[in-house]
Design an enzyme around this catalytic site. Structure first.
Site, short mmCIF file in Angstrom:
data_model
loop_
_atom_site.label_atom_id
_atom_site.label_comp_id
_atom_site.label_asym_id
_atom_site.label_seq_id
_atom_site.Cartn_x
_atom_site.Cartn_y
_atom_site.Cartn_z
CE1 TYR A 1 6.65 -5.52 -5.07
CE2 TYR A 1 8.90 -6.36 -4.99
CZ TYR A 1 7.58 -6.46 -4.64
OH TYR A 1 7.16 -7.51 -3.85
CD GLU A 51 4.15 -6.39 -2.83
OE1 GLU A 51 4.52 -7.40 -3.44
OE2 GLU A 51 2.97 -6.03 -2.79
#
Lengths: 305, 416
Positions: B105, B193
């Site tokens: 991530y 993101e």
């Protein structure tokens, strides 16, 4: 006494010749605020507010000529960050920015410069602040106030008016009411204002008005638990019914990833000794229960000249 | 404003970040064509992904693999037109199927409290970062970019190392982390993101095999306040996926959020609008919307707001709560009278106007026989009471109610 603004406030209005700027400058002047200057690049040398206020091209000139120590900003969003920095550069100690819809990343870049200069910014996207009977720097209607010793700090505009009106109706006067603004990046937080109230000998009770989004109320609550013991404290949090993931009008009012909920804020405030109201109308009662004395019936609130 | 995945990928690619090839398709035929190109370019298959702005599309069956162009055509046919959380899928992204070796991530987000851009990384990719934050906070590395200097090299290296990357991937991750912050700043995003950022094993056209660090999925939300200076991004707004009421509200500069209840709310100011909703709920009702008409609203704004509220067939009553400051009460009252004379259907209305020119507003409202209230609590209680009266008066179950009947609205209609 009061915090941030008072009788020694010497105000320069940035954008005094604009529609908003002129309208609110008149209201502030009528309230009794000392407006010593206005600015509008290209209109230096003119006079505003029926000739009572000199207009300068720059804030620097306004400060040099009039000794202005506080500025209020009514310029459109694209020009507002520059206006804040101009005021700070001119040595203004307190800058109040009413303008809404300033991009968050602009404020991110502005804030370190404001801090480095040792200045304080209130806002943006805020209604400003009023010390009843002394000075109004912003757009909060003057008529709703009563002089007194309860400090009010809020992220909202009209919700603040609602709360202040209810306090006044109940005979609970205010030392200063500060609208800190509904944006995610603001110059002065709930916590900053609570600290100022704690130092003010004439503020004897505090009211904190918050809303969903972020964790500023929780941060303020944690500090108050240690530093405002024994001070009557009431709070109200808007957005108990707000759905997750939706921006409720204010850029900063959003619950994301389960954080920033009204429930979390209410719990933090209650744990810190705040009495949390379910309606704006209940706040006065909660203060009274903690010993705050309303003004005597029939007592005439100190007028504003 | 949220961007669709394929738009987010475009912004990352434009900033030089490694994004796998792939294109968006609106028909099964187009999807087959993109699949054919990708497969002939070396892909072992494709993934067809629904392009919707709501989460949970994978679970809803909106992401499927296909081995051949014919397969891609078939699964695209299944996904296009399907409904995910009430949103009809109109576009799919067709991208190479990835042989994923590891997922990470990496994200950049506005940190309100620190007043910085926060870069977060985690070796636990592919799951929601909020979940990781809750269960294993120590698994997330956090670094703040400087507002003026951006994310510095050493900070990006810190992030790359914390992800557990080694060898050439370290330098790749440094470039990607810095790139995310750049994408955020250049586009005025409040969230960028990449989840997952993945090491994928791939075969190129010349038959060689390699592992690469790529941005497999991307999510970007933009700062609405900055959109005026990004007309190219504003143009990427997906109007198909928006409620027509939201589009109308934006054009009228009204803050409007549709909710599930029956009491429409019209308020000036965001905090007061939320409070009004809360008090409706507290009085036993359900708010149908959040609506802030803004500061200094005039008669035409009031009329537009009324139209937005009434467009929702579930609305049984309207609660108007105005605290006049810049907004003048009499102006709003006149707007209400005017709007009611033109409105499409008749629902009971409870009006509370205080502050600037409230007395004049009262006179106008009384002459027009509006139901008024002095306090917000009283207004909320009245609004809840009239919806009940309407229901009882119509003698119908919710959903089959005759709007505008019942004692409440008849009393209100007396002045017309």
């Amino acid at each position: 006494m009061s915090i941030l603004v008072g009788r020694d406030t010497r105000l320069v209005v940035q954008g005094i010749t604009g529609r908003e700027g002129e309208f609110h400058a008149r209201q502030m002047q009528a309230y009794g605020t000392q407006i010593v200057a206005g600015t509008r690049f290209g209109k230096g040398g003119q006079r505003a507010l029926d000739g009572t206020v000199p207009v300068f091209d720059t804030v620097r000139e306004a400060v040099a000529e009039t000794g202005a120590n506080t500025s209020i900003i009514y310029v459109p969003a694209p020009a507002a960050p520059d206006a804040i920095l101009e005021a700070v550069d001119a040595g203004i100690g307190l800058v109040v920015c009413i303008t809404e819809r300033i991009p968050a990343l602009d404020m991110l870049r502005v804030m370190p410069v404001v801090r480095e200069a040792g200045a304080r910014l209130i806002g943006p996207n805020c209604p400003g602040l009023t010390s009843p009977g002394r000075a109004k720097v912003g757009i909060i209607p003057g008529s709703i106030h009563l002089e007194g010793s309860t400090g009010v700090v809020s992220r909202s505009g009209t919700l603040t008016y609602e709360v202040v009106q209810a306090l006044t109706d109940a005979g609970i006067g205010q030392s200063t009411c500060v609208g800190i603004g509904g944006d995610p990046i603001i110059g002065t937080t709930h916590l900053d204002v609570l600290k100022l109230f704690a130092e003010d000998p004439e503020t004897n009770a505090v009211v904190l008005i918050g809303e969903i989004g972020g964790a500023a109320e929780e941060e303020a609550a944690a500090w108050a638990a240690d530093h405002l013991q024994g001070v009557p404290k009431a709070a109200f949090i808007a957005g108990r019914t707000a759905p997750e993931g939706k921006r409720m009008g204010h850029a900063g009012a959003i619950i994301s990833g389960g954080s920033g909920t009204a429930a979390a804020k209410v719990a933090a405030l209650e744990a810190a000794g705040f009495r949390v109201a379910e309606t704006p109308g209940q706040i006065a009662e909660l203060l009274r229960e903690q010993g705050v004395q309303p003004a005597r019936p029939g007592q005439v609130p100190a007028g504003v000249q | 404003m949220k961007l669709q995945e394929f738009h987010a990928r475009e912004l990352l690619a434009a900033a030089g970040l490694p994004v796998p090839p792939g294109r968006v398709a609106a028909t099964p035929g187009e999807a087959a064509e993109v699949a054919r190109e990708l497969i002939s370019g070396g892909a072992t298959g494709v993934v067809v992904k629904a392009q919707v702005l709501v989460g949970g599309r994978g679970k809803a069956g909106g992401v499927k693999l296909a081995a051949t162009p014919e397969d891609a055509e078939r699964v695209a046919g299944e996904i296009l037109g399907m409904s995910i959380k009430g949103i009809t899928v109109r576009k799919v992204l067709v991208a190479p199927a990835s042989d994923i070796r590891h997922e990470y991530y990496l994200g950049a987000v506005l940190d309100r409290a620190a007043q910085r851009i926060l870069v977060m990384g985690s070796a636990e990719g592919g799951v929601e970062i909020e979940q990781v934050a809750k269960e294993k906070p120590e698994a997330i590395v956090r670094v703040h970019a400087h507002p003026h200097l951006g994310l510095l090299d050493f900070q990006a290296r810190q992030v790359a190392l914390a992800l557990g990357l080694t060898g050439p991937f370290l330098a790749d991750a440094v470039a990607i982390a810095k790139g995310l912050v750049r994408v955020m700043v250049e586009n005025d995003a409040d969230l960028v993101e990449v989840n997952p950022l993945a090491i994928v094993h791939q075969r190129t056209t010349d038959g060689t095999e390699e592992d690469r660090l790529v941005c497999l999925d991307a999510k970007i939300t933009l700062d609405d306040s900055a959109l005026p200076r990004h007309p190219d991004l504003e143009a990427r707004r997906d109007l198909d996926e928006e409620d027509p009421a939201d589009i109308e509200a934006r054009e009228q500069e009204i803050n409007f959020i549709h909710l599930d209840g029956t009491i429409g709310c019209m308020v000036n100011g965001a905090g007061l609008a939320m409070t009004t909703m809360d008090l409706v709920k507290r009085a036993g009702g359900e708010p149908a919307n959040f609506l802030d008409i803004g500061g200094g609203a005039r008669a035409d704004t009031v009329a537009a707001a009324m139209k937005l509220i009434l467009a929702d067939p579930r609305v049984e009553a309207i609660l108007v709560n105005i605290f006049g400051g810049i907004t003048r009460g009499d102006e709003v009252a006149r707007g209400l009278v005017e709007a009611r004379s033109r409105q499409s259907r008749d629902v009971p209305m409870v009006v509370r106007i205080v502050g600037t020119n409230a007395t004049e507003a009262q006179t106008i409202l009384r002459e027009a026989s509006f139901r008024t209230a002095d306090s917000l609590e009283e207004a909320a209680a009245q609004a809840v009471a009239v919806t009940r009266a309407t229901r009882d008066g119509a003698g119908a179950a919710p959903g089959a109610r005759a709007v505008g009947t019942g004692a409440a609205s008849m009393a209100e209609g007396a002045g017309r």
